[in-house]
Design an enzyme around this catalytic site. Structure first.
Site, PDB file in Angstrom:
ATOM      1  N   HIS A 497       0.833  -1.206   0.000  1.00  0.00           N
ATOM      2  CA  HIS A 497       0.000   0.000   0.000  1.00  0.00           C
ATOM      3  C   HIS A 497       0.867   1.257   0.000  1.00  0.00           C
ATOM      4  O   HIS A 497       0.681   2.151  -0.839  1.00  0.00           O
ATOM      5  CB  HIS A 497      -0.907  -0.014   1.233  1.00  0.00           C
ATOM      6  CG  HIS A 497      -1.746   1.212   1.396  1.00  0.00           C
ATOM      7  ND1 HIS A 497      -3.061   1.257   1.017  1.00  0.00           N
ATOM      8  CD2 HIS A 497      -1.465   2.446   1.893  1.00  0.00           C
ATOM      9  CE1 HIS A 497      -3.552   2.461   1.272  1.00  0.00           C
ATOM     10  NE2 HIS A 497      -2.595   3.207   1.807  1.00  0.00           N
ATOM     11  N   GLU A 498       1.803   1.337   0.929  1.00  0.00           N
ATOM     12  CA  GLU A 498       2.641   2.525   1.008  1.00  0.00           C
ATOM     13  C   GLU A 498       3.567   2.634  -0.205  1.00  0.00           C
ATOM     14  O   GLU A 498       3.880   3.741  -0.663  1.00  0.00           O
ATOM     15  CB  GLU A 498       3.448   2.532   2.310  1.00  0.00           C
ATOM     16  CG  GLU A 498       2.602   2.545   3.577  1.00  0.00           C
ATOM     17  CD  GLU A 498       1.620   3.704   3.650  1.00  0.00           C
ATOM     18  OE1 GLU A 498       1.869   4.746   2.998  1.00  0.00           O
ATOM     19  OE2 GLU A 498       0.600   3.574   4.337  1.00  0.00           O
ATOM     20  N   HIS A 501       1.726   4.428  -2.788  1.00  0.00           N
ATOM     21  CA  HIS A 501       1.841   5.877  -2.595  1.00  0.00           C
ATOM     22  C   HIS A 501       3.169   6.382  -3.168  1.00  0.00           C
ATOM     23  O   HIS A 501       3.227   7.435  -3.810  1.00  0.00           O
ATOM     24  CB  HIS A 501       1.805   6.220  -1.107  1.00  0.00           C
ATOM     25  CG  HIS A 501       0.432   6.318  -0.517  1.00  0.00           C
ATOM     26  ND1 HIS A 501      -0.559   7.095  -1.063  1.00  0.00           N
ATOM     27  CD2 HIS A 501      -0.101   5.756   0.604  1.00  0.00           C
ATOM     28  CE1 HIS A 501      -1.654   7.007  -0.314  1.00  0.00           C
ATOM     29  NE2 HIS A 501      -1.400   6.199   0.695  1.00  0.00           N
ATOM     30  N   HIS A 504       3.075   6.582  -6.877  1.00  0.00           N
ATOM     31  CA  HIS A 504       2.270   7.737  -7.285  1.00  0.00           C
ATOM     32  C   HIS A 504       3.095   9.020  -7.181  1.00  0.00           C
ATOM     33  O   HIS A 504       3.068   9.879  -8.080  1.00  0.00           O
ATOM     34  CB  HIS A 504       1.035   7.818  -6.388  1.00  0.00           C
ATOM     35  CG  HIS A 504      -0.013   8.761  -6.879  1.00  0.00           C
ATOM     36  ND1 HIS A 504      -1.074   9.149  -6.087  1.00  0.00           N
ATOM     37  CD2 HIS A 504      -0.189   9.392  -8.063  1.00  0.00           C
ATOM     38  CE1 HIS A 504      -1.845   9.978  -6.780  1.00  0.00           C
ATOM     39  NE2 HIS A 504      -1.332  10.148  -7.974  1.00  0.00           N
TER      40      HIS A 504
END
Length: 705
Positions: A497-498, A501, A504
Site C-alpha cells: 500500500h505505502e 503511494h 504515485h
C-alpha cells in the site's frame, strides 16, 4: 496510509511558500546546514549535520523571507498575470520548504522531546503565516482578478486548475471576510493547530507509556518464536533485558492478541491499548478533543458552512457529508451481517474447545486465527516464515518493474536520519533517473505508530526540473538473532500500500508543485490499487520464500491463501466503518462544554449497532486521523471511498492481465502522472472508460450474498 504534510504553508496553503529573499546571514547562521547549498547525492538533506538547535533559526529566517516575498508579489505594480502571481507563488518557497520538509518528516519518524517543543512553537508560526498570506487583501485581489477572467487568459488545463485551486485556497480560508471575522478566524486557526499538535503528542506519549512486561516464560504460552524474540528485543531496548515486553503499538499488540493463549493477558493488553488518552490518565485527550471540535465548528460557521464536515468536503470528490454517510451506511449493513456470522463461528470454536465464556473483544483475533486455520489450513505462524521483509520489498520492486520497467538501485553511502533507513535510486526503463526512494520500516520509540508515505522533495518543473525524494515509513518489528524481520499478512498489504503511494509520488509529472496536492478522498486510490498485486500468485512466487529453506511458497498454500482472502472481512469492515462513522458524527454534530466524550462515543456506537465483541478501530482519545491533524478530520471515510475506486479499477487488470502493459500505461498516464492537475473523477473515468461501480468492493470484501 499517507500522512502527507505539505511543507510551506501547512494545510491551507499547501505549496505556496515563498522564495529565498535577500536577508543576510550572521556568522552564527553560516554554520546552519539549512543556509547552505546541499551537495549531497540528489540533494538529500545532510542529516548528520543537522542538530535540533538549527531548526528555529532556520524557520525564523524562512518565515521572514517568505513574508517579504509575499509582500513583493502583492505589491507588484504590474497588472496581475498567471506568471507574476499564480506561478510566482508556486515557484517560491525554497528555504521554507527545505526546512519544513526535513523537520516534519522527522517529527513523525524520529522525534525527541526538544523537537516536540519546537513543533508546538512552529505550528503556531505556520498558522500565523498562512493567515497573513491568505488574508493579504492586495494578494487576493490579484488572484481574484485573474480568476474572474480565467476563460480569457488562454491557460492550459493544468494552469486553469492551478488558478481554480489557488483561488479556492483564499476563499475557503476566509479571504472574503471582513477584518473582524478574519481576526477571529486567524485566532481559531492558530488554536486548532496548537490543539491538534498537543493531541498527537499525547497519543505518542500514551502509546510509549504503556508496557506489559512478562517475566515468567510460562506467560508466553502460544506465542511463536518471532513474537517472543521481538518482545525480548523491545524489553532490552527499554532497559529490561531478560524480560519480554509488549506495547500499545500495532506491531506488538496484534501478534500477542492473535497467538497468546493467556486470555487474562490478552484482556490486560487490550484494555491498556484501548485506554490511551482516556479521561483522568496522564495523557488525557478528552478536553482537547472537545476544544478541537468546538473550534472547528466555529471556524466552519464563520466561513458559511453548517459544520466542519461540510467545510472540509467542499473540495473533495464526495462534495458533501450526506454522500459520505450514504457510502458508509451502504457498506455497513452487509458488513455487520457478515460480522454477526463470524461472531457465531468464533463462539462455536470457543465452545468446541470447552471454553466456559462468551466471546469478548480481546478474544476475536485469537479465535479468528483458529477458525482460519481450521477452514483453510492457514495461520500466521504458517505464513509468516515466507514473508521476509527484504523479500517482500523486492516483490514490490518486481511488480513496478513488470508494470512500468522501473529498476531500484540501493545506495549504502548516502547519509540518512536513522540507521534503519535504506535508500534506493529509481530509474526508468530507458535508464532515465526518476527519483530517490527511502524506506524506514521498523518500529521505535521515536516514531509514531502506523505507516505513511511522505516526501522530502516533490516533483515539479516550474522553476527547473526537480526530481522527487520519497520515503515510506512503517512500524514493523525487527528480526532477532538468526530470524530476519518477518511480516504478517497485514504487514505485507501495508508495505505494498505505502509503496503504491511512493509510485504515485515518484511518477508525478506536473509543472506546478501545487498540483502534487490532490482531493483528499482521491489520495488513497492509487495506493490501494497497488495492494492487489501483493496477493497475485505470480508476485507471491517472487517474494514469498521461507526464511530458513528458501523454499518458494507452495502452490497449495497460494490456493488456500486466495480462498481465505475474504475471511474475517465482516470484522475488518465493521471495525473500520464504525471509526469512519464516528469521525463523521463528531464533525457534523454540535459539541457543547458538557459533552462526555466516552458517553458520546458509546451512544453513537450503540446507535449504529456495533457488536460488543468488536471495538472501533480508533477510539476517540487516540484517533489521530480525526484529531491529530487536518487532512483526515471528517475524512477517515476516504480509505473506503478510495477502495471503491481501486477495486473497480483493479478489476480491469484482473480481466486483461495483471501485468498488461497497455493497462499499466493507461493507469500511469490517466491517474499517476497528473496527480492533482485534473479533476479526479474525470481521471478515473478516462482510465476505466465509465463511471465507478460499487459492486466491485462488495465482491472484493466478500460482502455479497
Amino acid at each position: 496510509m499517507k500522512k502527507f504534510k505539505k511543507a510551506a504553508l501547512a494545510a491551507a496553503l499547501m505549496g505556496m511558500a515563498l522564495p529565498l529573499g535577500t536577508l543576510s546571514a550572521t556568522a552564527e547562521e553560516a554554520t546552519n546546514p539549512f543556509f547552505k547549498e546541499w551537495t549531497t547525492p540528489h540533494g538529500l538533506a545532510p542529516f548528520s549535520e543537522i542538530e535540533n538547535a538549527h531548526y528555529m533559526p532556520a524557520f525564523e529566517r524562512a518565515f521572514a523571507e517568505s513574508r517579504a516575498d509575499i509582500d513583493a508579489i502583492a505589491n507588484n505594480p504590474d497588472a496581475p498575470t498567471f506568471e507574476n502571481t499564480i506561478a510566482a507563488l508556486d515557484k517560491a518557497g525554497k528555504l521554507l520548504n527545505k526546512v519544513a520538509g526535513v523537520f516534519y518528516n522527522l517529527t513523525g519518524s524520529h522525534t525527541n522531546p526538544e523537537m516536540q517543543e519546537i513543533q508546538a512553537t512552529v505550528s503556531g508560526m505556520f498558522s500565523r503565516h498562512t493567515n497573513e498570506t491568505l488574508f493579504n487583501k492586495k494578494l487576493f485581489e490579484r488572484v481574484d482578478a485573474l480568476y474572474q477572467k480565467r476563460d480569457s487568459l488562454g491557460l492550459n488545463a493544468e494552469q486553469a486548475r492551478m488558478l481554480w485551486r489557488t483561488h479556492l485556497d483564499f476563499t475557503g480560508a476566509g479571504a472574503n471576510l471582513d477584518e473582524a471575522a478574519k481576526a477571529e478566524l486567524a485566532k481559531l486557526n492558530e488554536e486548532i493547530s496548537g490543539l491538534t499538535t498537543k493531541f498527537g503528542r499525547n497519543v505518542l506519549g500514551a502509546t510509549n507509556a504503556f508496557e506489559m512486561v512478562v517475566e515468567d516464560e510460562a506467560d508466553l504460552a502460544g506465542l511463536p518464536d518471532f513474537v517472543i524474540a521481538a518482545a525480548a528485543s523491545t524489553a532490552e531496548d527499554r532497559g529490561q533485558p531478560g524480560k519480554w515486553m509488549f506495547t500499545a503499538t500495532r506491531s506488538s499488540f496484534t501478534p500477542f492478541m492473535t497467538f497468546s493463549t493467556r486470555r487474562d493477558l490478552r484482556e490486560k493488553l487490550h484494555k491498556g491499548y484501548m485506554a490511551r488518552g482516556e479521561k483522568g490518565s496522564e495523557f488525557d485527550n478528552t478536553e482537547i478533543v472537545k476544544q478541537i471540535l468546538q473550534a472547528r465548528e466555529k471556524r466552519a460557521k464563520l466561513l458559511g458552512y453548517k459544520n466542519h464536515a461540510e467545510y472540509q468536503m467542499a473540495d473533495r470528490m464526495m462534495g458533501h457529508p450526506d454522500r459520505a454517510f450514504e457510502l458508509l451506511n451502504r457498506i455497513w449493513e452487509p458488513a455487520l451481517e457478515r460480522a454477526k456470522e463470524e461472531r457465531a463461528a468464533l463462539q462455536e470454536m470457543v465452545d468446541a474447545e470447552g471454553g466456559d465464556f462468551e466471546l469478548a473483544a480481546w478474544d476475536w483475533w485469537h479465535y479468528a486465527e483458529k477458525v482460519r486455520k481450521a477452514r483453510y489450513d492457514l495461520d500466521e505462524q504458517t505464513l509468516k516464515p515466507y514473508f521476509v521483509l527484504d523479500n517482500v520489498l523486492q516483490g514490490a520492486f518486481h511488480t513496478a518493474n513488470k508494470l512500468w520497467g522501473l529498476t531500484f538501485k540501493e545506495r549504502t553511502d548516502i547519509d540518512t536520519y536513522h540507521p534503519d533507513v535504506r535508500t534506493f535510486e529509481v530509474y526508468e526503463k530507458d535508464g532515465t533517473y526518476l527519483g530517490l526512494y527511502l524506506t524506514d520500516h521498523h518500529a521505535r520509540a521515536s516514531k509514531r505508530g502506523g505507516a505513511w508515505n511522505n516526501s522530502f522533495r516533490s516533483q515539479k518543473k516550474v522553476d527547473g526540473v526537480e526530481t522527487p525524494i520519497v520515503v515510506n515509513v512503517m512500524s514493523f518489528p525487527k528480526g532477532s538473532g538468526d530470524v530476519p524481520a518477518l511480516l504478517s499478512a497485514d504487514n505485507v498489504g501495508t508495505l505494498f500500500h505505502e509503496f503504491g503511494h511512493a509510485m504515485h509520488t515518484l511518477m508525478s509529472d506536473v509543472t506546478y508543485d501545487r498540483m502534487n496536492s490532490m482531493a483528499w478522498d482521491f489520495v488513497e486510490f492509487p495506493s490501494q490499487i497497488f495492494e492487489g498485486w501483493a496477493w497475485e500468485p505470480d508476485v507471491l512466487r517472487i517474494y514469498a520464500k521461507h526464511y530458513k529453506t528458501g523454499e518458494v511458497i507452495p502452490e497449495s498454500m497460494i490456493k488456500r491463501l486466495q480462498a481465505a482472502s475474504k475471511f474475517n472481512q465482516g470484522f475488518a469492515t465493521v471495525e473500520y466503518v464504525s471509526a469512519a462513522l464516528m469521525d463523521m458524527a463528531w464533525h457534523t454534530r454540535s459539541i457543547g462544554d458538557d459533552v462526555d466524550v466516552a458517553a458520546f462515543e458509546k451512544e453513537l456506537l450503540d446507535e449504529i449497532g456495533l457488536l460488543d465483541e468488536i471495538v472501533v478501530r480508533y477510539r476517540t482519545t487516540y484517533f489521530n486521523h480525526a484529531f491529530g491533524g487536518a487532512a483526515y478530520a471528517a475524512g477517515y471515510y476516504t480509505y473506503l471511498w478510495s477502495e471503491v475506486l481501486s477495486a473497480d479499477a483493479y478489476a480491469t487488470f484482473a480481466e486483461e492481465g495483471i501485468f498488461n502493459q497497455e493497462v499499466a500505461a493507461r493507469l500511469r498516464h490517466s491517474i499517476l502522472e497528473p496527480r492533482g492537475a485534473r479533476d479526479p473523477m474525470e481521471m478515473f473515468e478516462e482510465f476505466k472508460g465509465r463511471p465507478y461501480e460499487l459492486d466491485a468492493i462488495l465482491e472484493a470484501r466478500g460482502l455479497t450474498d
